[in-house]
Scaffold this active site. Structure first.
Site, PDB file in Angstrom:
ATOM      1  N   GLU A   1       5.286 -12.007 -20.439  1.00 52.54           N
ATOM      2  CA  GLU A   1       3.902 -11.539 -20.376  1.00 52.54           C
ATOM      3  C   GLU A   1       3.500 -11.300 -18.925  1.00 52.54           C
ATOM      4  OE1 GLU A   1       1.159 -15.142 -21.254  1.00 52.54           O
ATOM      5  OE2 GLU A   1       3.085 -15.564 -22.162  1.00 52.54           O
TER       6      GLU A   1
ATOM      7  N   LYS B   1       1.672 -11.646 -15.365  1.00 51.37           N
ATOM      8  CA  LYS B   1       1.164 -12.750 -14.527  1.00 51.37           C
ATOM      9  C   LYS B   1      -0.090 -12.224 -13.830  1.00 51.37           C
ATOM     10  CE  LYS B   1       2.667 -16.005 -10.920  1.00 51.37           C
ATOM     11  NZ  LYS B   1       1.344 -16.122 -10.388  1.00 51.37           N
TER      12      LYS B   1
ATOM     13  N   ASP C   1      -3.316 -11.714 -11.642  1.00 49.07           N
ATOM     14  CA  ASP C   1      -3.589 -12.091 -10.253  1.00 49.07           C
ATOM     15  C   ASP C   1      -5.068 -12.446 -10.126  1.00 49.07           C
ATOM     16  OD1 ASP C   1      -3.259 -12.519  -7.620  1.00 49.07           O
ATOM     17  OD2 ASP C   1      -3.124 -10.398  -7.041  1.00 49.07           O
TER      18      ASP C   1
ATOM     19  N   TYR D   1      -4.006 -17.151 -21.589  1.00 50.51           N
ATOM     20  CA  TYR D   1      -2.545 -17.110 -21.669  1.00 50.51           C
ATOM     21  C   TYR D   1      -1.891 -18.397 -22.148  1.00 50.51           C
ATOM     22  CZ  TYR D   1      -2.893 -19.047 -16.911  1.00 50.51           C
ATOM     23  OH  TYR D   1      -3.203 -19.796 -15.823  1.00 50.51           O
TER      24      TYR D   1
ATOM     25  N   LYS E   1       7.939 -12.838  -9.399  1.00 49.94           N
ATOM     26  CA  LYS E   1       6.864 -12.186  -8.632  1.00 49.94           C
ATOM     27  C   LYS E   1       7.346 -10.833  -8.107  1.00 49.94           C
ATOM     28  CE  LYS E   1       4.254 -14.920  -6.131  1.00 49.94           C
ATOM     29  NZ  LYS E   1       2.840 -15.233  -5.925  1.00 49.94           N
TER      30      LYS E   1
ATOM     31  N   CYS F   1     -18.539   7.023  22.261  1.00 51.98           N
ATOM     32  CA  CYS F   1     -18.809   7.245  20.841  1.00 51.98           C
ATOM     33  C   CYS F   1     -18.417   8.675  20.445  1.00 51.98           C
ATOM     34  CB  CYS F   1     -20.299   7.019  20.550  1.00 51.98           C
ATOM     35  SG  CYS F   1     -20.735   7.398  18.846  1.00 51.98           S
TER      36      CYS F   1
ATOM     37  N   CYS G   1     -21.896  10.594  19.498  1.00 53.30           N
ATOM     38  CA  CYS G   1     -23.004  10.891  20.406  1.00 53.30           C
ATOM     39  C   CYS G   1     -22.611  10.761  21.874  1.00 53.30           C
ATOM     40  CB  CYS G   1     -24.204   9.986  20.105  1.00 53.30           C
ATOM     41  SG  CYS G   1     -23.917   8.277  20.552  1.00 53.30           S
TER      42      CYS G   1
ATOM     43  N   CYS H   1     -21.215   1.358  19.228  1.00 49.31           N
ATOM     44  CA  CYS H   1     -22.001   2.306  19.999  1.00 49.31           C
ATOM     45  C   CYS H   1     -23.419   1.740  20.108  1.00 49.31           C
ATOM     46  CB  CYS H   1     -22.012   3.661  19.278  1.00 49.31           C
ATOM     47  SG  CYS H   1     -23.283   4.763  19.925  1.00 49.31           S
TER      48      CYS H   1
ATOM     49  N   CYS I   1     -27.971   7.923  17.659  1.00 50.03           N
ATOM     50  CA  CYS I   1     -26.600   8.263  17.254  1.00 50.03           C
ATOM     51  C   CYS I   1     -26.673   8.626  15.766  1.00 50.03           C
ATOM     52  CB  CYS I   1     -25.698   7.054  17.498  1.00 50.03           C
ATOM     53  SG  CYS I   1     -24.012   7.286  16.938  1.00 50.03           S
TER      54      CYS I   1
HETATM   55  S1  IVH Z   1       1.415 -20.043 -17.901  1.00 47.85           S
HETATM   56  C1  IVH Z   1       2.402 -24.487 -17.917  1.00 47.85           C
HETATM   57  N1  IVH Z   1       0.948 -17.481 -17.992  1.00 47.85           N
HETATM   58  O1  IVH Z   1       0.285 -18.252 -12.473  1.00 47.85           O
HETATM   59  C2  IVH Z   1       2.280 -23.031 -17.839  1.00 47.85           C
HETATM   60  N2  IVH Z   1       0.405 -18.648 -15.990  1.00 47.85           N
HETATM   61  O2  IVH Z   1       2.057 -20.998 -11.220  1.00 47.85           O
HETATM   62  C3  IVH Z   1       0.963 -22.606 -17.413  1.00 47.85           C
HETATM   63  N3  IVH Z   1      -0.680 -17.228 -14.305  1.00 47.85           N
HETATM   64  O3  IVH Z   1      -1.628 -20.742 -11.490  1.00 47.85           O
HETATM   65  C4  IVH Z   1       0.896 -21.271 -16.806  1.00 47.85           C
HETATM   66  N4  IVH Z   1      -0.671 -15.371 -15.471  1.00 47.85           N
HETATM   67  O4  IVH Z   1      -2.711 -19.516 -13.322  1.00 47.85           O
HETATM   68  C5  IVH Z   1       0.882 -18.597 -17.237  1.00 47.85           C
HETATM   69  N5  IVH Z   1       0.505 -15.219 -18.253  1.00 47.85           N
HETATM   70  C6  IVH Z   1       0.461 -16.339 -17.514  1.00 47.85           C
HETATM   71  C7  IVH Z   1      -0.099 -16.332 -16.222  1.00 47.85           C
HETATM   72  C8  IVH Z   1      -0.094 -17.507 -15.487  1.00 47.85           C
HETATM   73  C9  IVH Z   1      -1.030 -15.937 -14.328  1.00 47.85           C
HETATM   74  C10 IVH Z   1      -0.900 -18.107 -13.150  1.00 47.85           C
HETATM   75  C11 IVH Z   1      -1.340 -19.482 -13.480  1.00 47.85           C
HETATM   76  C12 IVH Z   1      -0.711 -20.379 -12.453  1.00 47.85           C
HETATM   77  C13 IVH Z   1       0.314 -19.497 -11.834  1.00 47.85           C
HETATM   78  C14 IVH Z   1       1.704 -20.039 -12.092  1.00 47.85           C
END
Ligand code: IVH
Length: 683
Positions: free
Chosen positions: A120, A122, A124, A231, A324, A418, A421, A436, A442
């Site tokens: 799935e 991750k 941000d 998640y 990552k 500038c 001006c 400036c 300006c």
């Molecule tokens: S599972 C025990 N699933 O990534 C498992 N984490 O270190 C719990 N994160 O701070 C995490 N997307 O907040 C999981 N689809 C996802 C995620 C996810 C983002 C973050 C999570 C954690 C860091 C993993």
């Protein structure tokens, strides 16, 4: 105010229940399914009715009322909460080989039992845990250090994709974990607004999401349009996990979706490392098409029964890992540098690059921030620059591609005048940027100041957009902010040469009416609207409240300004410099003549509590005892020391005297909490 018995309240209780149900349904359709079942107007009417009922009868306001979506609760500090189950992080890696090792190790440890993985996104953003009991959201806590986090419940309630009540079947007690993300579109709109207001934009959606969750005013958080992506479902150890829904992670997420959580559809069950790699490769490219940021892929063993068998390392589970994405980087030829002049005169150098494709977009320009940045990167004329796109939407310059450095090339020579001006630029001690100083004539500064003045959070002169302001400026009718108030109807009509943009009778009337309305904008916002460098919205409020009127502010010394909370040397210098300019003083004088608010309104915030008498007892979270008494009086109420038949409310804090409580109960005086009080004074 009369005291109501249970029976008297019944019709109101029923209406509250009815409104709550309707609004919850409309909200659910809107946030989860992007469907509007009613018009915005109808929705606002229902919400307004519920808000008004809750204000009138605070005891009817449910903790998870949909009115919480608009916020209004004030968090002075966030209570620290120990997580019931520690919030573990995941082992993470940038290397595909390590993912292969993870997969091989997992297979070895599991042995013959058939199993699969889920892959799935991750997200941000900011990790939070939501506790639900009997289907009601009871607490929201940030990850913090994994053991202790901040209680951000009132802000979390404002996030549309966080269900306040669950639908259908649900475990009686569990925690929903997920990430609060700031979708790109909303983030960009918000950052543009910040820039218009002279505030520093947030560097990326993650920082903005994190800052938003820690806002003291939950109504402000409500405006940010954050999103929660669920998640993980965390069940207490004694939970009955026999249900087929609970046996797999993907089953749990499907179930969560049915309960009303926003679970992103981009999840795939994978049988082996090839399928995992395919998923990773796909999203490494496709991620740029998503409306929110991701920084990798999370791979989890899908069968929950195997989690115990695989166990944990010191801080992360062995049944999951995060891959990552690397930031994408390209190099491109620096063709030239533009020097932009901002509203407050600050110069921003911007690199013009040969267009190059990066992370789904074509990059043509990137900021070089200021002279220090150019020097620290040692950028030379004709260089090739390394541009990177990480989790951020905006690509940034991270260095020079030395393989293209031309022999004999010279370091970039920063401008000293500038570009707009011609005035000699100034660089204040200790500052990275030049500016400036020609604030009066300006052109981009003049125009920028006009735009800032009319902006929503300043004077809010709605009918004047940037195009019209430019028209007024170019025609010479408005050169400084005071000129708006001298505009006449005949000057406006016919302004603008190209057809549809030309101002007609009605347009002129609208402009004049909006300008007229701005005369009642409170003094704090007038101070903000003046556009003093470094004085943002909050700073302007503090300064205005401290000095109380424009004369005291105009004549304030550096030392006096430094007495204002959060005003440091740089801001104090800027305020003194602003008002020492003779032209600025003339402008302020003309604004005063035009009838703008040049002093704080009387210390009377409202009359919501008119006719009510309060007795205050105990300790409060967000107010000192004196502050809460002052607040009651400012809202038109009376404070009394002892309870009698005339007392309308006993405002009860922690550790309230037992005698007061007894007496209040005996006389049937309504006892309200600090939160109830806040609701009563909410506008
Ligand atoms: S599972 C025990 N699933 O990534 C498992 N984490 O270190 C719990 N994160 O701070 C995490 N997307 O907040 C999981 N689809 C996802 C995620 C996810 C983002 C973050 C999570 C954690 C860091 C993993």
């Amino acid at each position: 105010m009369d005291l109501f018995s249970y029976q008297d309240m019944e019709p109101y209780r029923q209406r509250v229940a009815e409104l709550t149900q309707l609004i919850n349904r409309y909200n659910h359709e809107y946030y989860m399914n992007d469907t509007s079942l009613v018009s915005d107007y109808e929705f606002d009417q229902l919400l307004a009715e519920l808000i008004s009922l809750e204000k009138q009868y605070p005891e009817l306001a449910l903790p998870n009322s949909p009115t919480k979506r608009v916020g209004g609760e004030v968090n002075k500090s966030f209570r620290q909460v120990t997580h019931r189950f520690p919030m573990l992080s995941l082992g993470n890696t940038y290397s595909i080989e390590e993912i292969e090792e993870f997969e091989a190790r997992t297979r070895r440890l599991i042995g013959d039992t058939p199993f699969s993985y889920t892959c799935e996104l991750k997200y941000d953003g900011v990790a939070i845990g939501l506790t639900y009991r009997h289907g009601e959201l009871v607490q929201a806590v940030t990850r913090g250090n994994g053991t202790v986090g901040d209680d951000i419940t009132s802000n979390a309630r404002t996030i549309g994709t966080i269900p306040l009540h669950l639908q259908g079947d649900y475990p009686d007690d569990f925690e929903a974990r997920g990430e609060v993300v700031y979708p790109f579109e909303a983030f960009e709109t918000y950052n543009q607004q910040r820039e218009q207001e002279g505030l520093e934009p947030f560097a990326n959606p993650r920082n903005a999401a994190s800052g938003s969750l820690k806002l003291q005013d939950s109504a402000e958080c409500a405006k940010r349009k954050l999103m929660f992506c669920m998640y993980f479902m965390m069940l207490p150890p004694d939970a009955d996990v026999a249900s087929p829904h609970l046996a797999t992670h993907s089953g749990r997420l499907d179930w969560a979706r049915q309960m009303g959580f926003k679970v992103q559809p981009y999840i795939r069950e994978c049988a082996n490392i090839q399928e995992i790699k395919q998923f990773i490769d796909y999203w490494d490219e496709a991620r740029w098409q998503l409306p929110f940021g991701i920084d990798g892929i999370v791979i989890k063993v899908n069968q929950v029964a195997l989690w115990d068998q695989l166990g944990l390392t010191a801080k992360s589970p062995r049944w999951a890992i995060a891959y990552k994405f690397k930031a994408q980087q390209v190099s491109s030829h620096l063709e030239s540098i533009d020097y932009q002049v901002g509203r407050t005169g600050v110069i921003t150098p911007v690199a013009n690059l040969v267009p190059v494709s990066l992370g789904g977009t074509v990059v043509r320009r990137a900021t070089l921030n200021n002279a220090d940045f150019i020097r620290s990167m040692d950028i030379h004329d004709d260089d090739w620059l390394l541009v990177e796109k990480g989790g951020e939407i905006i690509p940034k310059i991270v260095g020079v591609d030395m393989s293209h450095r031309k022999p004999g090339a010279l370091p970039v020579r920063y401008i000293d005048h500038c570009p707009e001006c011609g005035t000699l630029l100034v660089r204040a001690d200790g500052e990275a940027g030049h500016y400036c100083p020609n604030q009066d004539s300006c052109p981009p500064q003049q125009l920028g100041r006009l735009e800032h003045f009319v902006s929503r959070r300043a004077m809010n002169i709605e009918s004047l957009g940037s195009e019209r302001i430019k028209m007024l400026f170019d025609s010479g009718l408005v050169r400084n902010i005071a000129d708006f108030y001298d505009l006449r109807r005949d000057q406006l009509i016919g302004l603008g040469s190209d057809g549809s943009a030309t101002i007609q009778d009605k347009g002129a009337d609208n402009i004049l009416a909006a300008i007229d309305l701005s005369r009642s904008v409170p003094f704090e916002r007038v101070v903000f609207a003046l556009g003093i460098r470094y004085v943002g919205e909050v700073g302007a409020k503090k300064i205005a409240r401290y000095f109380n009127n424009i004369d005291a502010l105009m004549n304030a010394s550096l030392d006096e300004l430094l007495q204002v909370e959060d005003v440091g040397d740089v801001t104090a210098d800027a305020v003194v410099a602003f008002f020492s300019d003779a032209q600025m003083r003339t402008v302020v004088e003309r604004l005063r003549q035009a009838g703008l608010q040049m002093q704080m309104a009387e210390n009377h915030v409202g009359s919501q509590l008119a006719g009510l008498t309060f007795v205050v007892s105990g300790v409060f979270d967000h107010y000192s005892r004196d502050e809460i008494k002052a607040s009651i009086e400012q809202h038109g109420g009376k404070v009394s020391g002892s309870i009698s038949g005339k007392t309308s409310f006993l405002l009860a804090g922690d550790k309230m005297g037992p005698e007061k409580l007894k007496k209040a109960e005996k006389l049937g005086v309504r006892i309200i909490s600090e939160q109830d009080y806040d609701k009563m004074i909410m506008d």
